[in-house]
Structure formats: C-alpha cells, structure tokens
Write an enzyme that holds these catalytic residues in place. Structure first.
Site, PDB file in Angstrom:
ATOM      1  N   GLU A 102       0.823  -1.214   0.000  1.00 54.14           N
ATOM      2  CA  GLU A 102       0.000   0.000   0.000  1.00 54.14           C
ATOM      3  C   GLU A 102       0.853   1.258   0.000  1.00 54.14           C
ATOM      4  OE1 GLU A 102      -2.997   0.135  -0.773  1.00 54.14           O
ATOM      5  OE2 GLU A 102      -3.474  -1.985  -0.581  1.00 54.14           O
TER       6      GLU A 102
ATOM      7  N   TYR B  97      -6.188   6.014   5.210  1.00 49.87           N
ATOM      8  CA  TYR B  97      -6.284   5.091   4.077  1.00 49.87           C
ATOM      9  C   TYR B  97      -5.486   3.810   4.350  1.00 49.87           C
ATOM     10  CZ  TYR B  97      -5.239   2.617  -0.087  1.00 49.87           C
ATOM     11  OH  TYR B  97      -5.083   1.580  -0.955  1.00 49.87           O
TER      12      TYR B  97
ATOM     13  N   ASP C 252      -9.453   5.877  -1.374  1.00 39.48           N
ATOM     14  CA  ASP C 252      -8.331   6.469  -2.101  1.00 39.48           C
ATOM     15  C   ASP C 252      -8.898   7.217  -3.319  1.00 39.48           C
ATOM     16  OD1 ASP C 252      -9.068   4.479  -3.871  1.00 39.48           O
ATOM     17  OD2 ASP C 252      -7.040   3.709  -4.180  1.00 39.48           O
TER      18      ASP C 252
HETATM   19  N1  ADE Z   1      -3.764   0.558  -5.334  1.00 39.54           N
HETATM   20  C1  ADE Z   1      -3.696   0.787  -4.028  1.00 39.54           C
HETATM   21  N2  ADE Z   1      -3.897  -0.328  -3.321  1.00 39.54           N
HETATM   22  C2  ADE Z   1      -4.107  -1.300  -4.209  1.00 39.54           C
HETATM   23  C3  ADE Z   1      -4.350  -2.685  -4.106  1.00 39.54           C
HETATM   24  N3  ADE Z   1      -4.429  -3.277  -2.911  1.00 39.54           N
HETATM   25  N4  ADE Z   1      -4.494  -3.371  -5.230  1.00 39.54           N
HETATM   26  C4  ADE Z   1      -4.407  -2.773  -6.406  1.00 39.54           C
HETATM   27  N5  ADE Z   1      -4.174  -1.484  -6.575  1.00 39.54           N
HETATM   28  C5  ADE Z   1      -4.013  -0.748  -5.489  1.00 39.54           C
END
Ligand code: ADE
Length: 350
Positions: A33, A116, A134
C-alpha cells in the site's frame, strides 16, 4: 447494498492477480500500500519483489540502515514514504516486539500511516470493517452517487467517509475494499471510462446525467512551483564530489551534487556571480567543460529545472562540508540518488 454486491461480483471475474492479494501478512500488505500510494501497479511490482527479498520481515527492515532502505526505494520517488516505513518498522520491532498491531487505532498511530493505509491493513489483514477511500474510490463514489462536493475539502471528505462507512460489506470487508479500488482503477477510469461495459451503468448518476467528465470535483488547483537547480559536477581525475541532502527539503538523505539554487535559469557567467557558488569554490582553479546539460524533472508540486555544469577542479580547492563526499566515479551506483540524478548519470557514462 446492490452497489456492494455488484462491485464484488464484478471483482471476482475481473481482478488482477497481485502478490499482495495472496497474503494476509500485514507487513506485506502495508508495504504494497505504501508503494502504491504514488506509484502505478506495473511500476511498483518489481520494487515490491525486490524490497521483500531484501527485507522479508518487519524486524529485518527495522535492522537495516536508512541508506540501505533508501537504496531499495531508489527510482520510486517520494522518499519520505521509505523513511516513514523504516521508522514505523523500528516502532513495530521495539514497541510491538515485531508483531504487527491488529487494532485500527494502533495501526493508525504508526509513523506515515494515515486513515487510508490503516483501513487497508485492518481490512486486508484482519478483516476489520474499515472502508478504504483512495483516489479511485472518491472518483467512483462521486460519479455513481452524483456527489459534487469537493474531494479535497473538509466537508467533502466527511460526506464521502460517511457514505463509505454505510456502503462497506460488513461480512467481507477485505474483498469489498479490494473490489471497490479495483473497480475504480480498471472500470471507472479517470478519463474516458468505459461506461458501455459497466455493470453499474443503469444506476450511475453521472452516466445518466452525462457528468462523468466533470466528477469528481476538486476545489484547489495547486500550481506546481518552479525551482532552478544548478548542479556542480566536479571531477578530479576519477573522483566526483557528491552531496548528501541533509536539509528539510525534497530528497532528504539522498545524494546529489553540490548545488546552487537560483530564481531562474543561469548560464556559466551568471552562475559565477551567485553567492552560493562562491561559498563552494574558495579558489579560482576550476574550469567548465562544455555547455551545461539541462534536464526538467516534474514532482507533484514542484518543477525542477536542473542544469548540470561539468567542471574540472582539484577537490582540495573546494570548501568541502560535512555533507559532501568524494567518491570514485565507478562507485556511484552504491549511493541512493533521486531519479533526476540517475537520468543525468546515464548521460555521463554513455
Ligand atoms: N492501489 C492501491 N492499493 C491497491 C491494491 N491493494 N491493489 C491494487 N491497486 C491498489
């Protein structure tokens, strides 16, 4: 409710296979993340693998030096992400004895982890019902529900947060959260979303009213500021002078070259008249080699106009500060450098 069920159904057939979706290890979820905060999945993937190879556990990350951590982050940008990651790993290692906290508030208290990331870890690793919000989720919710409150205003954020808490599937928060982000990312794309193939088309307010192009709404238009970096690339036989960036500024603790910042682009004559230049060169024994190489580098809120002035000089004529190091050109690759410097170095050696 229909919304959540539809999103999850779509996800089950359209999801990408991504390594952090095959684990509930909070360390790996956290790492993915943080990487994905400002980086696209395709670009982030190889970094994720290399980082996990180098630091397989939170304790191993905690035990590493900051230089090593930054080196593995090199090229991803936004290096405070890596510094915070390292700092939080040390917190987990000492305060939590290496065991990742499983309570939302405790996760949120870690350095660099905001609502987040805390929601992502709490849901993906511990299946707790905290909604992730997000950029993908803001876009999807604002379009589907036709919400025009600015996503970067306090009231707007509150409104979206309340909605997201109402929508989350309490029985399967982990899958729901993955699904809503994936849907926003692949289906409800920022520009020219493929509404014709969208399973939510018939209940989407933005689609019905033709508002997909104008939602979500942002209140502030942040104009990036321009900065002019004049780099002194000072060679003394095989040695080059590097500078560790110690100040509170971009690229903290990474390496670049001795730098004179100015308010506009400079030629060699103008450079010589800068106070900052005189602070570095105490003697007059230097010469410029050719014309400066100019590279432009875009950060989120800053445009860096970099000029690289290649110079010959004996290093003992320079006022070498604590933050400078002399290094053999062949050893440059062991230093963590910003992408801009990497681009220039490719120039230099080819
Ligand atoms: N962008 C942010 N977190 C994500 C996730 N877990 N899978 C795919 N894209 C992402």
């Amino acid at each position: 409710v229909d919304f959540s069920k539809n999103i999850i159904r779509w996800y089950n057939t359209h999801k990408r296979d991504l390594p952090w979706r095959e684990t509930s290890d909070p360390y790996l979820v956290w790492l993915s993340e943080v990487i994905l905060q400002q980086t696209r999945v395709e670009q982030g993937l190889p970094y994720f693998h290399r980082f996990v190879d180098a630091f397989p556990t939170v304790d191993e990350l905690a035990a590493a030096s900051e230089d090593e951590v930054l080196k593995h982050w090199q090229g991803l940008g936004y290096y405070s992400r890596a510094r915070n990651l390292h700092h939080a790993a040390k917190e987990i290692s000492s305060r939590w004895k290496g065991k990742f906290p499983s309570d939302y508030k405790d996760i949120l208290s870690l350095k660099g982890i905001g609502t987040y990331t805390a929601a992502a870890i709490a849901s993906f690793s511990f299946n707790l019902p905290h909604p992730v919000i997000d950029g993908n989720v803001y876009r999807l919710l604002s379009r589907y529900f036709g919400i025009s409150s600015p996503i970067d205003s306090t009231n707007g954020r509150k409104e979206f947060s309340e909605l997201a808490h109402r929508l989350i599937d309490l029985e399967q928060p982990a899958i729901y959260n993955q699904a809503i982000m994936e849907f926003g990312s692949l289906q409800c794309k920022p520009s020219s979303p493929d509404c014709g193939s969208c399973p939510l088309m018939h209940s989407c307010v933005a689609f019905k009213k033709g508002l997909t192009g104008s939602l979500p709404v942002k209140s502030k238009k942040m104009k990036p500021s321009d900065r002019y970096f004049n780099y002194l690339v000072i060679l003394d036989s095989e040695n080059i002078l590097l500078n560790r960036r110690v100040k509170q500024d971009i690229w903290k603790n990474m390496y670049d070259f001795p730098l004179v910042e100015s308010s506009s682009e400079l030629n060699t004559t103008q450079l010589l008249q800068q106070d900052g230049f005189r602070d570095i060169f105490t003697a007059d024994s230097f010469s410029f080699e050719g014309q400066p190489v100019r590279l432009k580098h875009q950060l989120t809120h800053q445009t860096i106009h970099a000029s690289f002035f290649r110079m010959q000089s004996r290093h003992h004529d320079i006022s070498i500060t604590d933050s400078m190091v002399q290094e053999d050109v062949s050893r440059l690759s062991s230093y963590a450098v910003p992408r801009l410097i990497e681009k220039y170095l490719n120039f230099l050696v080819t």
